[in-house]
Design an enzyme around this catalytic site. Structure first.
Site, PDB file in Angstrom:
ATOM      1  N   ASP A   1      -4.277  -6.126   5.659  1.00 10.48           N
ATOM      2  CA  ASP A   1      -5.283  -6.938   6.354  1.00 10.48           C
ATOM      3  C   ASP A   1      -5.399  -8.327   5.722  1.00 10.48           C
ATOM      4  O   ASP A   1      -5.835  -9.267   6.365  1.00 10.48           O
ATOM      5  CB  ASP A   1      -6.646  -6.233   6.295  1.00 10.48           C
ATOM      6  CG  ASP A   1      -6.643  -4.954   7.136  1.00 10.48           C
ATOM      7  OD1 ASP A   1      -6.088  -4.992   8.251  1.00 10.48           O
ATOM      8  OD2 ASP A   1      -7.170  -3.926   6.681  1.00 10.48           O
TER       9      ASP A   1
ATOM     10  N   LYS B   1      -9.998  -3.128  19.454  1.00 11.84           N
ATOM     11  CA  LYS B   1      -8.582  -3.474  19.641  1.00 11.84           C
ATOM     12  C   LYS B   1      -8.101  -3.197  21.065  1.00 11.84           C
ATOM     13  O   LYS B   1      -6.923  -3.332  21.351  1.00 11.84           O
ATOM     14  CB  LYS B   1      -7.728  -2.714  18.626  1.00 11.84           C
ATOM     15  CG  LYS B   1      -8.133  -3.009  17.189  1.00 11.84           C
ATOM     16  CD  LYS B   1      -7.151  -2.477  16.177  1.00 11.84           C
ATOM     17  CE  LYS B   1      -7.773  -2.592  14.782  1.00 11.84           C
ATOM     18  NZ  LYS B   1      -6.793  -2.654  13.720  1.00 11.84           N
TER      19      LYS B   1
ATOM     20  N   ASN C   1       0.843  -1.201   0.000  1.00 11.45           N
ATOM     21  CA  ASN C   1       0.000   0.000   0.000  1.00 11.45           C
ATOM     22  C   ASN C   1       0.876   1.249   0.000  1.00 11.45           C
ATOM     23  O   ASN C   1       2.100   1.164  -0.020  1.00 11.45           O
ATOM     24  CB  ASN C   1      -0.952  -0.025   1.204  1.00 11.45           C
ATOM     25  CG  ASN C   1      -0.189  -0.056   2.510  1.00 11.45           C
ATOM     26  OD1 ASN C   1       0.495   0.889   2.853  1.00 11.45           O
ATOM     27  ND2 ASN C   1      -0.285  -1.165   3.232  1.00 11.45           N
TER      28      ASN C   1
ATOM     29  N   PHE D   1      -3.677   3.895  14.978  1.00 18.96           N
ATOM     30  CA  PHE D   1      -4.038   4.922  13.996  1.00 18.96           C
ATOM     31  C   PHE D   1      -5.262   4.442  13.236  1.00 18.96           C
ATOM     32  O   PHE D   1      -5.453   3.241  13.059  1.00 18.96           O
ATOM     33  CB  PHE D   1      -2.898   5.134  12.988  1.00 18.96           C
ATOM     34  CG  PHE D   1      -1.818   6.041  13.502  1.00 18.96           C
ATOM     35  CD1 PHE D   1      -0.897   5.582  14.425  1.00 18.96           C
ATOM     36  CD2 PHE D   1      -1.730   7.352  13.069  1.00 18.96           C
ATOM     37  CE1 PHE D   1       0.093   6.405  14.907  1.00 18.96           C
ATOM     38  CE2 PHE D   1      -0.736   8.198  13.537  1.00 18.96           C
ATOM     39  CZ  PHE D   1       0.173   7.721  14.462  1.00 18.96           C
TER      40      PHE D   1
ATOM     41  N   LYS E   1       7.166 -18.232 -10.593  1.00 22.61           N
ATOM     42  CA  LYS E   1       6.517 -17.023 -11.125  1.00 22.61           C
ATOM     43  C   LYS E   1       5.262 -17.417 -11.901  1.00 22.61           C
ATOM     44  O   LYS E   1       5.305 -18.300 -12.767  1.00 22.61           O
ATOM     45  CB  LYS E   1       7.514 -16.310 -12.039  1.00 22.61           C
ATOM     46  CG  LYS E   1       7.011 -14.978 -12.516  1.00 22.61           C
ATOM     47  CD  LYS E   1       8.008 -14.311 -13.451  1.00 22.61           C
ATOM     48  CE  LYS E   1       7.295 -13.193 -14.189  1.00 22.61           C
ATOM     49  NZ  LYS E   1       7.901 -12.897 -15.475  1.00 22.61           N
TER      50      LYS E   1
ATOM     51  N   LYS F   1     -13.008   1.017  16.220  1.00 23.65           N
ATOM     52  CA  LYS F   1     -11.698   0.369  16.143  1.00 23.65           C
ATOM     53  C   LYS F   1     -11.041   0.333  17.511  1.00 23.65           C
ATOM     54  O   LYS F   1     -10.429  -0.649  17.919  1.00 23.65           O
ATOM     55  CB  LYS F   1     -10.789   1.157  15.206  1.00 23.65           C
ATOM     56  CG  LYS F   1     -10.684   0.527  13.861  1.00 23.65           C
ATOM     57  CD  LYS F   1      -9.922   1.351  12.876  1.00 23.65           C
ATOM     58  CE  LYS F   1     -10.598   1.132  11.529  1.00 23.65           C
ATOM     59  NZ  LYS F   1      -9.987   1.845  10.453  1.00 23.65           N
TER      60      LYS F   1
END
Ligand code: CTP
Length: 397
Positions: A279, A341, A210, A323, A289, A337
């Site tokens: 995630d 958590k 990401n 975060f 490959k 969240k």
């Protein structure tokens, strides 16, 4: 609101002068009052007009120019400065400073100011290594001037060696560092910071990742170590340099990051999860490959462990900070969240706001505390955000 701090940026005549446009722009965007002072030679490398536009202030060059804002220009600027930064600093200005010569506006301000002075030397390697320059640098250091080490690399003159201007980010961080003069209030605390993006392999040449650069996590690690903490930085691949004094563990996948965090958890007082952990990962890794054909391809993904959630279940005395990067219903999603958590503090940022989130050097965040309190912060540099997060952590002890 506090009065913005004044950074006087002195530019001397070196080829790296053009790079200072970026420094000036970043200081201005982060809310500093920026006063640029150039030597005559510097104006041959970059125009005062560019810097006036970026700093939103008239640029001062001439000692006897009467258009400035102060009655006695050099004294006014010297007194107004919260810090004087000279970048690039040539061998000439370094020598003049060492001798106390004041023969133009910038060198006169140097003598007149009582603000901390930061130099970022940049010159040809032989000039930098010359005993005269090295003696002068030593003298200035003894007088309390902070001098950044030039970087190594290819110089404008074609030579490869020491003498490049340090990265703008390094100069910027040092300015913040000198201005902050923070207390060492995290001595005897051990802080684990996760940072960067993870990489989830599909086959030997491809992976899913990401946009996270790791900047927020690295800023937190740097700020915590400066305040005296022992810092473990568990980081995905980034191009950033590990801050001095930080113990870093480099990983690639979410599972590797998870393993190291659980291994270190017993030793730490605080965990700050700044990493953008994938995630999901590909369910099947192909040792070979993958070959293309004419059909569409489907890659089945499976869930990765949630690192903070796992640590939240094991939590004893530790403080957990997470975060949340959201694009809608920011506070509501973030609160959920936090509960899921078992976090003590959550740093929420709204990715739709300009200046927040990935890649940039700034962030706009809201701190959410377990007791329901909410603190919305203005646009700040990531290093400043790091400072505020650590203040909040300290409050939770
Ligand atoms: N996090 C983690 N382990 C994961 C995923 C996230 O520790 N596998 C941490 C991040 O470091 C961050 C926080 O959890 O502190 C982000 O929470 P998350 O729920 O994953 O946020 P998003 O990725 O934005 O999730 P969603 O897609 O559910 O909004």
């Amino acid at each position: 609101m506090n009065k913005p701090k004044t950074v006087v940026v002195g530019i001397t005549g070196g080829i790296a002068a053009y790079k200072i446009a970026e420094l000036v722009s970043r200081l201005y965007k982060n809310g500093f009052n920026v006063q640029v002072v150039m030597t005559k030679h510097a104006t041959r490398f970059i125009t005062p007009l560019t810097l006036r536009t970026l700093s939103n202030n008239p640029v001062l060059v001439d000692m006897f120019d009467e258009s400035g804002t102060h009655r006695v220009q050099h004294i006014g600027v010297a007194e107004e400065a919260d810090i004087l930064v000279i970048a690039p600093a040539t061998a000439n200005i370094i020598a003049k400073m060492a001798c106390g010569i004041a023969d133009d506006l910038l060198s006169t301000i140097v003598l007149a100011t009582r603000a901390p002075v930061l130099l970022a030397p940049s010159m040809n390697t032989n000039m930098y290594d010359h005993p005269a320059t090295q003696d002068n640098i030593r003298k200035l250091k003894d007088r309390g001037v902070t001098i950044l080490e030039p970087a190594e690399g290819e110089l404008a003159c074609g030579v490869t060696g020491r003498g490049r201007l340090p990265e703008i980010e390094t100069i910027y961080d040092k300015i913040i560092d000198v201005l902050e003069d923070r207390p060492r209030d995290l001595v005897n605390k051990t802080i684990l910071v996760t940072a960067g993006a993870t990489q989830e392999d599909i086959d030997p040449v491809r992976f899913i990742t990401n946009h996270s650069t790791g900047k927020m996590g690295y800023a937190l690690a740097a700020a915590a170590v400066r305040r005296g903490a022992r810092v473990f930085l568990v980081s995905g691949p980034t191009y950033l340099t590990v801050p001095d004094g930080v113990e870093s563990r480099q990983v690639r996948s979410a599972r590797e990051m998870n393993d190291i965090c659980h291994e270190l958890f017993g030793q730490v007082d605080v965990v700050i999860g700044a990493a953008a952990v994938a995630d999901y990962r590909p369910l099947d890794y192909s040792d070979e490959k993958l070959k293309k054909n004419d059909n569409d391809m489907v890659i089945k993904l499976t869930r990765n462990p949630d690192i903070l959630e796992g640590l939240g279940k094991r939590k004893q005395h530790q403080i957990l900070v997470g975060f949340a990067a959201e694009t809608s219903d920011v506070i509501q999603n973030a609160r959920q969240k936090m509960q899921k958590k078992n976090l003590d503090l959550l740093v929420a940022n709204d990715l739709t706001v300009e200046g927040a989130g990935f890649a940039g050097d700034t962030n706009i965040v809201t701190l959410l505390f377990k007791d329901g309190r909410e603190e919305k912060l203005p646009l700040m540099s990531k290093l400043e955000v790091a400072g505020v997060i650590l203040d909040a952590v300290l409050e939770l002890f």
